[in-house]
Design a protein around this motif. Sequence first.
Motif, PDB file in Angstrom:
ATOM      1  N   HIS B  97       0.827  -1.197   0.000  1.00 15.52           N
ATOM      2  CA  HIS B  97       0.000   0.000   0.000  1.00 15.52           C
ATOM      3  C   HIS B  97       0.871   1.260   0.000  1.00 15.52           C
ATOM      4  CE1 HIS B  97      -4.320   0.954   0.550  1.00 15.52           C
ATOM      5  NE2 HIS B  97      -3.776   2.147   0.535  1.00 15.52           N
ATOM      6  N   PHE B  98       1.932   1.200   0.828  1.00 12.23           N
ATOM      7  CA  PHE B  98       2.867   2.329   0.879  1.00 12.23           C
ATOM      8  C   PHE B  98       3.439   2.598  -0.511  1.00 12.23           C
ATOM      9  CE2 PHE B  98       7.059   4.213   1.876  1.00 12.23           C
ATOM     10  CZ  PHE B  98       6.628   5.279   2.650  1.00 12.23           C
ATOM     11  N   GLU B  99       3.774   1.519  -1.230  1.00 14.72           N
ATOM     12  CA  GLU B  99       4.354   1.678  -2.570  1.00 14.72           C
ATOM     13  C   GLU B  99       3.365   2.341  -3.527  1.00 14.72           C
ATOM     14  OE1 GLU B  99       5.431  -2.323  -3.405  1.00 14.72           O
ATOM     15  OE2 GLU B  99       7.151  -2.259  -2.042  1.00 14.72           O
ATOM     16  N   GLN B 100       2.095   1.947  -3.417  1.00 11.45           N
ATOM     17  CA  GLN B 100       1.097   2.598  -4.285  1.00 11.45           C
ATOM     18  C   GLN B 100       0.994   4.076  -3.980  1.00 11.45           C
ATOM     19  OE1 GLN B 100      -2.828   0.792  -4.858  1.00 11.45           O
ATOM     20  NE2 GLN B 100      -2.017  -1.007  -3.848  1.00 11.45           N
ATOM     21  N   ILE B 101       1.130   4.394  -2.669  1.00  8.19           N
ATOM     22  CA  ILE B 101       0.945   5.793  -2.285  1.00  8.19           C
ATOM     23  C   ILE B 101       2.068   6.662  -2.816  1.00  8.19           C
ATOM     24  CG2 ILE B 101       0.879   7.341  -0.300  1.00  8.19           C
ATOM     25  CD1 ILE B 101      -0.773   5.281   1.120  1.00  8.19           C
ATOM     26  N   PHE B 102       3.350   6.192  -2.666  1.00  8.69           N
ATOM     27  CA  PHE B 102       4.402   7.089  -3.180  1.00  8.69           C
ATOM     28  C   PHE B 102       4.392   7.139  -4.703  1.00  8.69           C
ATOM     29  CE2 PHE B 102       7.398   3.379  -2.216  1.00  8.69           C
ATOM     30  CZ  PHE B 102       7.770   3.120  -3.521  1.00  8.69           C
ATOM     31  N   SER B 103       3.931   6.055  -5.348  1.00 11.16           N
ATOM     32  CA  SER B 103       3.837   6.100  -6.818  1.00 11.16           C
ATOM     33  C   SER B 103       2.772   7.094  -7.262  1.00 11.16           C
ATOM     34  CB  SER B 103       3.500   4.714  -7.372  1.00 11.16           C
ATOM     35  OG  SER B 103       4.421   3.768  -6.911  1.00 11.16           O
ATOM     36  N   SER B 104       1.608   7.033  -6.596  1.00  9.94           N
ATOM     37  CA  SER B 104       0.526   7.913  -7.049  1.00  9.94           C
ATOM     38  C   SER B 104       0.826   9.360  -6.643  1.00  9.94           C
ATOM     39  CB  SER B 104      -0.825   7.462  -6.508  1.00  9.94           C
ATOM     40  OG  SER B 104      -0.867   7.593  -5.118  1.00  9.94           O
ATOM     41  N   HIS B 105       1.506   9.565  -5.503  1.00  8.27           N
ATOM     42  CA  HIS B 105       1.845  10.941  -5.098  1.00  8.27           C
ATOM     43  C   HIS B 105       2.668  11.631  -6.191  1.00  8.27           C
ATOM     44  CE1 HIS B 105       3.180  14.345  -2.701  1.00  8.27           C
ATOM     45  NE2 HIS B 105       4.434  14.043  -3.012  1.00  8.27           N
ATOM     46  N   GLY B 106       3.739  10.960  -6.631  1.00  8.46           N
ATOM     47  CA  GLY B 106       4.587  11.578  -7.656  1.00  8.46           C
ATOM     48  C   GLY B 106       3.844  11.773  -8.958  1.00  8.46           C
ATOM     49  N   THR B 107       3.137  10.733  -9.388  1.00 16.73           N
ATOM     50  CA  THR B 107       2.420  10.807 -10.661  1.00 16.73           C
ATOM     51  C   THR B 107       1.403  11.943 -10.638  1.00 16.73           C
ATOM     52  OG1 THR B 107       2.652   8.419 -10.804  1.00 16.73           O
ATOM     53  CG2 THR B 107       1.082   9.446 -12.300  1.00 16.73           C
ATOM     54  N   ILE B 108       0.632  12.013  -9.542  1.00 21.39           N
ATOM     55  CA  ILE B 108      -0.419  13.033  -9.467  1.00 21.39           C
ATOM     56  C   ILE B 108       0.181  14.434  -9.435  1.00 21.39           C
ATOM     57  CG2 ILE B 108      -2.150  14.017  -7.918  1.00 21.39           C
ATOM     58  CD1 ILE B 108      -2.991  11.185  -7.264  1.00 21.39           C
ATOM     59  N   MET B 109       1.190  14.623  -8.579  1.00 17.41           N
ATOM     60  CA  MET B 109       1.730  15.974  -8.414  1.00 17.41           C
ATOM     61  C   MET B 109       2.337  16.500  -9.719  1.00 17.41           C
ATOM     62  SD  MET B 109       0.951  17.130  -5.566  1.00 17.41           S
ATOM     63  CE  MET B 109       0.716  16.957  -3.814  1.00 17.41           C
ATOM     64  N   ILE B 110       3.039  15.638 -10.461  1.00 15.48           N
ATOM     65  CA  ILE B 110       3.664  16.101 -11.703  1.00 15.48           C
ATOM     66  C   ILE B 110       2.618  16.257 -12.809  1.00 15.48           C
ATOM     67  CG2 ILE B 110       5.300  15.520 -13.536  1.00 15.48           C
ATOM     68  CD1 ILE B 110       6.867  16.031 -11.137  1.00 15.48           C
ATOM     69  N   PHE B 111       1.846  15.192 -13.042  1.00 16.45           N
ATOM     70  CA  PHE B 111       1.008  15.168 -14.246  1.00 16.45           C
ATOM     71  C   PHE B 111      -0.347  15.830 -14.041  1.00 16.45           C
ATOM     72  CE2 PHE B 111       3.983  11.763 -14.972  1.00 16.45           C
ATOM     73  CZ  PHE B 111       4.315  11.970 -16.285  1.00 16.45           C
ATOM     74  N   PHE B 112      -0.867  15.784 -12.822  1.00 16.42           N
ATOM     75  CA  PHE B 112      -2.251  16.214 -12.649  1.00 16.42           C
ATOM     76  C   PHE B 112      -2.405  17.384 -11.679  1.00 16.42           C
ATOM     77  CE2 PHE B 112      -2.313  11.759 -13.942  1.00 16.42           C
ATOM     78  CZ  PHE B 112      -2.812  11.971 -15.212  1.00 16.42           C
ATOM     79  N   VAL B 113      -1.300  17.876 -11.138  1.00 20.03           N
ATOM     80  CA  VAL B 113      -1.358  19.134 -10.408  1.00 20.03           C
ATOM     81  C   VAL B 113      -0.543  20.182 -11.172  1.00 20.03           C
ATOM     82  CG1 VAL B 113      -0.844  20.345  -8.271  1.00 20.03           C
ATOM     83  CG2 VAL B 113      -1.679  17.993  -8.198  1.00 20.03           C
ATOM     84  N   ALA B 114       0.767  19.928 -11.280  1.00 20.81           N
ATOM     85  CA  ALA B 114       1.617  20.948 -11.885  1.00 20.81           C
ATOM     86  C   ALA B 114       1.238  21.198 -13.345  1.00 20.81           C
ATOM     87  CB  ALA B 114       3.081  20.529 -11.768  1.00 20.81           C
ATOM     88  N   MET B 115       1.117  20.133 -14.137  1.00 21.26           N
ATOM     89  CA  MET B 115       0.823  20.338 -15.561  1.00 21.26           C
ATOM     90  C   MET B 115      -0.500  21.064 -15.782  1.00 21.26           C
ATOM     91  SD  MET B 115       3.399  19.477 -17.362  1.00 21.26           S
ATOM     92  CE  MET B 115       2.797  19.464 -19.020  1.00 21.26           C
ATOM     93  N   PRO B 116      -1.620  20.605 -15.195  1.00 19.27           N
ATOM     94  CA  PRO B 116      -2.871  21.345 -15.449  1.00 19.27           C
ATOM     95  C   PRO B 116      -2.850  22.753 -14.861  1.00 19.27           C
ATOM     96  CG  PRO B 116      -3.271  19.478 -13.996  1.00 19.27           C
ATOM     97  CD  PRO B 116      -1.873  19.345 -14.477  1.00 19.27           C
ATOM     98  N   LEU B 423      10.675  22.100  -6.779  1.00 14.70           N
ATOM     99  CA  LEU B 423       9.320  22.131  -7.336  1.00 14.70           C
ATOM    100  C   LEU B 423       8.310  22.831  -6.433  1.00 14.70           C
ATOM    101  CD1 LEU B 423       9.138  18.703  -9.124  1.00 14.70           C
ATOM    102  CD2 LEU B 423       9.448  20.952 -10.096  1.00 14.70           C
ATOM    103  N   ILE B 424       8.475  22.791  -5.112  1.00 12.55           N
ATOM    104  CA  ILE B 424       7.483  23.486  -4.277  1.00 12.55           C
ATOM    105  C   ILE B 424       7.678  25.004  -4.364  1.00 12.55           C
ATOM    106  CG2 ILE B 424       6.610  23.818  -1.944  1.00 12.55           C
ATOM    107  CD1 ILE B 424       6.906  20.837  -1.518  1.00 12.55           C
ATOM    108  N   PRO B 425       8.858  25.535  -4.035  1.00 12.00           N
ATOM    109  CA  PRO B 425       9.003  26.986  -4.245  1.00 12.00           C
ATOM    110  C   PRO B 425       9.046  27.353  -5.731  1.00 12.00           C
ATOM    111  CG  PRO B 425      10.803  26.114  -2.886  1.00 12.00           C
ATOM    112  CD  PRO B 425      10.074  24.952  -3.442  1.00 12.00           C
ATOM    113  N   GLY B 426       9.799  26.577  -6.521  1.00 13.18           N
ATOM    114  CA  GLY B 426      10.043  26.961  -7.914  1.00 13.18           C
ATOM    115  C   GLY B 426       8.813  26.879  -8.782  1.00 13.18           C
ATOM    116  N   ALA B 427       7.991  25.877  -8.579  1.00 12.14           N
ATOM    117  CA  ALA B 427       6.808  25.744  -9.430  1.00 12.14           C
ATOM    118  C   ALA B 427       5.538  26.106  -8.671  1.00 12.14           C
ATOM    119  CB  ALA B 427       6.725  24.320  -9.984  1.00 12.14           C
ATOM    120  N   LEU B 428       5.271  25.378  -7.570  1.00  7.31           N
ATOM    121  CA  LEU B 428       3.978  25.528  -6.899  1.00  7.31           C
ATOM    122  C   LEU B 428       3.776  26.947  -6.342  1.00  7.31           C
ATOM    123  CD1 LEU B 428       1.586  23.709  -6.425  1.00  7.31           C
ATOM    124  CD2 LEU B 428       2.474  23.198  -4.166  1.00  7.31           C
ATOM    125  N   PHE B 429       4.809  27.515  -5.691  1.00  9.93           N
ATOM    126  CA  PHE B 429       4.664  28.883  -5.176  1.00  9.93           C
ATOM    127  C   PHE B 429       4.362  29.842  -6.328  1.00  9.93           C
ATOM    128  CE2 PHE B 429       7.111  28.817  -0.849  1.00  9.93           C
ATOM    129  CZ  PHE B 429       6.282  27.805  -0.428  1.00  9.93           C
TER     130      PHE B 429
END
Lengths: 197, 679, 101
Positions: B97-116, B423-429
Amino acid sequence: MSAATILEEEQKHALHSREFGFWIYLMTDAVIFALLFASYAVLAKNSAAGPTSKELFDLGRTSVETGLLLVSSLTFGMASIALMHDQKGRVVRWLIVTLLLGLAFLGMELSEFSGMIDKGAGPEVSGFLSAFFTLVGTHGLHVALGSLGIVVMIAQVLTKGLTAPVRSRLTRLGLFWHFLDIVWIGIFSVVYLPGVL
Amino acid sequence: MLGRLTIEALPFYSWVAMGGAAVTVGGGIAVFLLITWLRAWKVLWTDWLTSVDHKKIGIMYVVLALVMLVRGFVDALMMRAQQAFSLNTEGYLPPEHFEQIFSSHGTIMIFFVAMPFLTGLINIIVPQQIGARDVAFPFLNSVSLWMTAAGAGLVLISLVVGKFSQAGWTGYPPYSGVEYSPGVGVDYWLWALITSGVGSTLSGINFIVTIVKNRCPGMTFMRMPMFTWTSLCASILIAFAFPALTVVAGQLMLDRTLGFHFFTNGDGGNMMMFANLLWIWGHPEVYILVLPAFGIFSEVVATFSRKRLFGYTSLVYATACIALLSFTVWLHHFFTMGSSADVNAIFGIATMIIAVPTGVKIFDWLFTMYKGRIEFHPSMVYTIGFMVTFVIGGVTGVLLAIPPADYLMHNSTFLVAHFHNMLIPGALFGYFAGLNYWFPKALGFKLDTKWGIRSFWCWIIGFYLAFMPLYVLGFKGMSRRMEHYADPSWQPYLIVAGIGALFVLCGIACIAIQLYVSAKTWGSARDITGDPWNGRTLEWATSSPPAAYNFAVLPEVTDIDAFHDMKILGQAYQTPQHYEDIVMPKNTWVGLALGALAFGLGFAFVWHIWWLVALCFVLSLVCVAIRASDDNSDFVLPAAEVARIERERLAEISPADLHDMRDFVPRGVASGAPLTGTV
Amino acid sequence: MNHSADRSQSTYLTGFVLAVLLTAIPFALVWGGLLVGPAVYAVIAVAAVLQVIVHLVFFLHIDLKSTPVENLFFLVFAAVLIFIMVGGSLWIMMDLHHRMQ
């Protein structure tokens, strides 16, 4: 300005943008092919327990395929010239010739693929064959889509006539078709010719 | 009939999984009921879902990003909680379960938060900054949006039906190969990447054409606002880097579904090629995320320092340099794979060189602030926070660029700290700064500044608490992605990091409250002039929210900061001699349909439901054919209607609403020639 | 890509003849076994690059004067990137291959 003329102006600008956008799309597609070529070059010697390229490739077939595509580039050029001179009938005739050449190319490629698979040289046999089928198959898929595009454009020329959007689409399809021929130069130079050496 | 989809795909095997599924399904039902209760389905359909207006598409992108930010952050919180407690114990999350969580965290943050998020902001702002009425291809824009949404949908539904990938967001084989990950998780990941990747590529092409072809008269390349420049460079990166992602994801998919041997262990595969191809996309991707944020910082820093941007030309060249160099450094993501010293050294040096143009930018922003009349608006505060924090990330990045040092830090939490520090200061901020800065432009009223400042403090304190300990832990030898550990000296740091995550949670809550409070009191914070911050660039010349056509009369530009000059010269808010008919694109359902079909196609492929794959594919072709033969996709907005809209807008503006520009009138020889004699 | 002036039949035919020649040379060399060793690869590579240029000039009508600057820019940019990506990939992968032996 009347609504009709302003629409026409807007359409002209839009078509220019589309031609430029399509050009960028072609460049991105070129990157896709470049990376498939790189993958093939890395895996070309990894035939594992399966047959090698030397045992599989037949330069006779490749040269005919090359000829078909090259002539089809010329015939599409003839269609473009006819388009320039507003000769609707000739546009359609040259497009049909191009389509037939494209389909003949696809037929040869499919028979090559099925022959290889029958011989036990399918894409699941080795890294070399996976890369081969993916690269050549992707090109084939593009030719198939291009052929579909030609069918659609023949229908559009016949039903809509040589209107501005139809012309623009034909120009873009022509770019696509010539681009595929350029990719094929890469395929016979990287895959087939070194493959039989 | 249903491929490998059986009742066992539902998450009745674990409480955590069921909880996740329940929240996802419950959230979906709640949204459905809310829309029904508000009787908003028709409005939603006609005004939003089928819209091809770039501003509305942009807003939908940002909404998607914010929703997915919450989802991705829950993953982060769960990981921090697990690691804070799992000293010599299993913690509350089983490894798979832990493995799914870190996989989805990275995937979501890059592809479905930062990109959109960045695509949304570019969509809303860039056409207005260049004085255009829309993007070059409004319909394609809608397709891009719904393709991205389809990818996000695939990630979300993996919580409910089946499992997500356990192979990390980079999905290296052989672990992501079918031999070691036979389930559907990696397939979900791949299809999410491919569908959203296609959407991004189309967006990239769309923005390039928009910026190259649709600029208003007088706007030469060297007069474009900085955000437009960085968007152009980022779009070029998108168009040329995403093909690599498509290729590598396609190859892994062929390996997994049809038994190909690109990246397999035996039979002539070469798994190292996966890392190579993935990072050919992956490194430019970092700059795709960061460059638009740099553009936002440039706009914000000039506006809230009340000064012209310092070193505009150097910023443009620095951006272009970064864009090109970003394609030459990808090997630094796998220094330890075993290349010879020559190869590692060359890529290491190339990496360090990128720090130079980035440093140029930092100095340009600092000099813009120097002697400026700085106003601490939330977007400016985010910008200052970025500058301070980003430099630390840059320094650790140069450290990691030294191959021998990288051998020590590779795959440790030092690396995790480094890229979050970028990525947090450089992109998200940057995106948050953009949200605060352009929110009134998009929706017509200002965001509450008090809660904006609070969200900033929570975020930046949370960031330092969460990631500085990870730098230390990296030096102490902690690997990333550990489900539990045995070294008691690590635990205090991990607890601090967990507290940091709680601060970030407060930061997200503050943003939610900020949106709620502002929406509730929107009437008093209305932006009547369309120019709430005394802005400098053309997007502030339109009304807030802008009319569908943005500009009734296309502006003419003679310098950068075009709108600032217009205000000084008294050319802003003028009624033109006459209005013209304007051609507008018609709304269409085809984009939404294509997105839905892409979702169906991906879902069917994941579960090997081949008839559905074929059906979705054929229907997509039908949709494309319908659209392609439609020569009647525009309509004309009559001049009288344009005149009515513009009259109503101008009538609302009273002289008291306008900014006092007397202080900005250039005086003396040093002020430059163009404006002398006008006062 | 709108410059009808030079899009005459003779352009296409010239291009076609050049392309046929540049295809025939490497095929003949390989088929007939006229050359051996690295020289064959060199000839194949040179002929391929020349033929790509022939196609670009005679079929896609790229020229430095009438083709829009932005189209040329993206063509050159793509060429540079392809060189970096393919060249870099091959360098990296060959280096790794070499070190694994």
